[in-house]
Enzyme design. Structure first.
Site, PDB file in Angstrom:
ATOM      1  CG  ASN A 206      -2.190  -0.845   0.917  1.00 18.95           C
ATOM      2  OD1 ASN A 206      -2.347  -1.376  -0.184  1.00 18.95           O
ATOM      3  ND2 ASN A 206      -3.053  -0.993   1.890  1.00 18.95           N
ATOM      4  CB  CYS A 258      -6.629   0.313   2.790  1.00 18.25           C
ATOM      5  SG  CYS A 258      -7.676  -1.034   3.374  1.00 18.25           S
TER       6      CYS A 258
HETATM    7  P1  NAD Z   1     -14.675  -3.098   8.650  1.00 17.52           P
HETATM    8  O1  NAD Z   1     -14.662  -1.920   9.545  1.00 17.52           O
HETATM    9  O2  NAD Z   1     -15.489  -3.078   7.419  1.00 17.52           O
HETATM   10  O3  NAD Z   1     -15.137  -4.385   9.479  1.00 17.52           O
HETATM   11  C1  NAD Z   1     -14.657  -4.718  10.736  1.00 17.52           C
HETATM   12  C2  NAD Z   1     -15.731  -5.556  11.447  1.00 17.52           C
HETATM   13  O4  NAD Z   1     -15.173  -6.048  12.662  1.00 17.52           O
HETATM   14  C3  NAD Z   1     -16.989  -4.777  11.816  1.00 17.52           C
HETATM   15  O5  NAD Z   1     -18.130  -5.466  11.364  1.00 17.52           O
HETATM   16  C4  NAD Z   1     -16.948  -4.723  13.357  1.00 17.52           C
HETATM   17  O6  NAD Z   1     -18.238  -4.724  13.936  1.00 17.52           O
HETATM   18  C5  NAD Z   1     -16.194  -5.998  13.668  1.00 17.52           C
HETATM   19  N1  NAD Z   1     -15.540  -6.011  14.987  1.00 17.52           N
HETATM   20  C6  NAD Z   1     -14.814  -5.015  15.566  1.00 17.52           C
HETATM   21  N2  NAD Z   1     -14.365  -5.414  16.777  1.00 17.52           N
HETATM   22  C7  NAD Z   1     -14.820  -6.693  16.958  1.00 17.52           C
HETATM   23  C8  NAD Z   1     -14.689  -7.645  17.985  1.00 17.52           C
HETATM   24  N3  NAD Z   1     -13.984  -7.379  19.101  1.00 17.52           N
HETATM   25  N4  NAD Z   1     -15.280  -8.837  17.840  1.00 17.52           N
HETATM   26  C9  NAD Z   1     -15.995  -9.118  16.721  1.00 17.52           C
HETATM   27  N5  NAD Z   1     -16.151  -8.259  15.705  1.00 17.52           N
HETATM   28  C10 NAD Z   1     -15.565  -7.060  15.811  1.00 17.52           C
HETATM   29  O7  NAD Z   1     -13.144  -3.401   8.328  1.00 17.52           O
HETATM   30  P2  NAD Z   1     -12.540  -3.944   6.942  1.00 17.52           P
HETATM   31  O8  NAD Z   1     -12.543  -2.856   5.937  1.00 17.52           O
HETATM   32  O9  NAD Z   1     -13.154  -5.249   6.628  1.00 17.52           O
HETATM   33  O10 NAD Z   1     -11.014  -4.148   7.375  1.00 17.52           O
HETATM   34  C11 NAD Z   1     -10.633  -5.184   8.253  1.00 17.52           C
HETATM   35  C12 NAD Z   1      -9.112  -5.302   8.234  1.00 17.52           C
HETATM   36  O11 NAD Z   1      -8.694  -5.702   6.935  1.00 17.52           O
HETATM   37  C13 NAD Z   1      -8.376  -3.998   8.525  1.00 17.52           C
HETATM   38  O12 NAD Z   1      -7.200  -4.291   9.239  1.00 17.52           O
HETATM   39  C14 NAD Z   1      -8.039  -3.477   7.146  1.00 17.52           C
HETATM   40  O13 NAD Z   1      -6.907  -2.661   7.156  1.00 17.52           O
HETATM   41  C15 NAD Z   1      -7.770  -4.770   6.404  1.00 17.52           C
HETATM   42  N6  NAD Z   1      -7.998  -4.675   4.961  1.00 17.52           N
HETATM   43  C16 NAD Z   1      -9.089  -3.998   4.481  1.00 17.52           C
HETATM   44  C17 NAD Z   1      -9.306  -3.950   3.113  1.00 17.52           C
HETATM   45  C18 NAD Z   1     -10.479  -3.172   2.548  1.00 17.52           C
HETATM   46  O14 NAD Z   1     -10.481  -2.917   1.340  1.00 17.52           O
HETATM   47  N7  NAD Z   1     -11.461  -2.797   3.352  1.00 17.52           N
HETATM   48  C19 NAD Z   1      -8.434  -4.588   2.231  1.00 17.52           C
HETATM   49  C20 NAD Z   1      -7.350  -5.290   2.758  1.00 17.52           C
HETATM   50  C21 NAD Z   1      -7.145  -5.343   4.128  1.00 17.52           C
END
Ligand code: NAD
Length: 450
Positions: A206, A258
């Site tokens: 990234n 991200c």
């Molecule tokens: P998001 O915010 O869409 O989803 C996170 C989910 O986790 C939410 O539904 C939240 O309610 C849940 N959550 C939070 N704390 C929790 C807990 N203690 N127990 C159970 N559930 C819990 O996040 P995302 O965009 O899916 O990103 C997740 C990870 O993946 C991040 O580290 C991000 O950097 C990485 N990532 C994201 C992308 C993207 O395009 N969104 C791509 C690659 C990597």
């Protein structure tokens, strides 16, 4: 396999639905009870092409289940995935609160030791700390494997199922091999590395792309000064196979959930280790100015914003998603309103929710509806739908026929043909300077028609 995926966001839900479609039994755990209730009904709380259908299929076949109960989710799991968010804190560091909560939950509920696969983006060394914490506190041999995710919102499912590569970082070869088996039928390159390397690969990917975007944006500003169109520069260098065509579109800069946070977190990791993130910092600074620069272009085209109507096409940070996290619209729409403009917005996925996020805007039903009475149409997201809009019709409904293309999605020629004025970053925002004195001796190049 029996899988437990903790966190049902863009990454977790996509991964869970995709793995369920491959014959695994997947339990998704999320702490958000409302989200879990909706998902049980098959309602996906965000827009991501194909995910709704995969979730529906998983629910129908029973291969996909949802719960708020961590203990229930992990009880029979062969692999436990952590896919919770890791946003930036005030200092730019990755906030690992959610990851910590999950690990504390695993310790508290005391299932037999598991292989924990971290897909959340976490700083280098996080897996080492999580594994030793799990072992120390339970007295059992847990394994933590890093398996960073590279999917892009807008094409998350396709990216998840057909990734360029799969990176697996494990301290235990057996644990790494177990995770590798999960992906055996993906038939994609699998890179087995150590855990710290896997964690860092994600940030470097990234960081690298962010630097590329900022470099082309810096060049875009210079293009304006010397009367060159950056789009032609991107094309000219993108055909060089050493460079390639991707991430060379100048404009509003990077946003989303991200890039901004991962660049900030990588910078803070450099600093924690006494290293100097010179190029990453420069990329961040260049990016921070893009939105202001775009607003400058808007003010040049519509000097009297007070009382003017402005149309905004696209609100999400990129096409094919409704994700507004760090989207340029979040800065640009309020800035226009502050100057007294009446803003009419249209976004195919954000839809009516726009009224809550952007109080005071008119939420239009179509791009044409947004353009009615406008002194300028601002393109903030390159939704493919906009390519099919009848620009001649747009001109008819506008008060002043100006398109300001923050994403360089239109060809100036096609916009001009419809009788609209075309402005965009990286192309003649400023008057062209006088030719260099040596110009007379320079070879002559074909003239651009626009
Ligand atoms: P998001 O915010 O869409 O989803 C996170 C989910 O986790 C939410 O539904 C939240 O309610 C849940 N959550 C939070 N704390 C929790 C807990 N203690 N127990 C159970 N559930 C819990 O996040 P995302 O965009 O899916 O990103 C997740 C990870 O993946 C991040 O580290 C991000 O950097 C990485 N990532 C994201 C992308 C993207 O395009 N969104 C791509 C690659 C990597």
């Amino acid at each position: 396999m029996n899988l437990c995926v903790i966190g049902s966001g863009y990454v977790g839900l996509t991964a869970a639905a995709a793995l369920a479609s491959r014959g695994h039994r997947v339990v998704c755990v999320d702490k958000d009870a409302h989200k879990v209730r909706s998902l049980r009904q098959g309602a996906v709380p965000f827009y991501e092409p194909g995910v709704q259908e995969y979730v529906a299929r998983g629910l129908r076949t029973g291969s996909l289940r949802f719960t708020t109960e961590l203990a229930h989710g992990v009880a029979d799991a062969d692999l436990v995935f952590i896919t919770v968010g890791t946003p930036a804190d005030d200092d730019g560091r990755a906030d690992l609160t959610a990851v910590d909560q999950v690990v504390e939950g695993l310790i508290e509920h005391g299932p037999p030791p598991k292989i924990v696969v971290v897909k959340s983006t976490v700083p280098v060394g996080t897996g080492d700390g999580l594994e030793s914490r799990l072992r120390r506190r339970t007295g059992l041999t847990w394994h933590v494997v890093s398996n960073p995710e590279f999917l892009r919102e807008g094409s998350a499912l396709t990216d998840y199922l057909h990734p360029d590569r799969i990176v697996i970082g494990a301290a235990s070869p057996d644990a790494g091999e177990r995770v590798r088996q999960l992906y055996a039928d993906f038939h994609r390159p699998i890179l087995m590395v150590d855990r710290r390397t896997a964690e860092l690969i994600k940030y470097v990917a990234n960081g690298f792309l962010a630097v590329r975007i900022s470099l082309i944006n810096e060049i875009s500003d210079f293009c304006e000064q010397v009367g060159v169109d950056v789009r032609e520069i991107s094309e000219g260098i993108g055909l060089d196979h050493r460079i390639g065509p991707h991430f060379l579109r100048a404009g509003l800069g990077y946003g989303g959930s991200c890039f901004p946070k991962d660049v900030a977190a990588l910078i803070s990791q450099f600093r924690e280790h006494g290293a100097r993130p010179r190029i990453l910092r420069a990329a961040q600074r260049v990016n921070a100015k893009r939105r202001r620069r775009f607003l400058q272009l808007v003010r040049e085209s519509v000097p009297q914003l007070e009382g003017a109507t402005v149309a905004v096409w696209g609100l999400s940070f990129k096409p094919d998603t409704d994700d507004l996290r760090h989207a340029p619209s979040l800065d640009i729409v309020p800035a226009l309103q502050e100057k007294g403009a009446r803003v009419r917005v249209y976004d195919p996925a954000v839809g009516a929710a726009a009224a809550e996020v952007f109080p005071g805007v008119y939420v239009a039903a179509s791009p044409i509806d947004a353009a009615v009475g406008a002194s300028a149409v601002l393109v903030l997201t390159e939704w493919s739908e906009f390519r099919h809009v009848d620009l001649a019709h747009v001109k008819q409904v506008m008060a002043r026929p100006v398109v300001i293309d923050g994403r360089r999605m239109f060809s100036p020629d096609e916009v001009h043909k419809s009788g609209l004025e075309y402005r965009a970053p990286g192309r003649g925002g400023l008057p062209r300077p006088a030719p260099f004195p040596s110009r007379a001796h320079a070879p002559s190049y074909p003239q651009r028609s626009d």
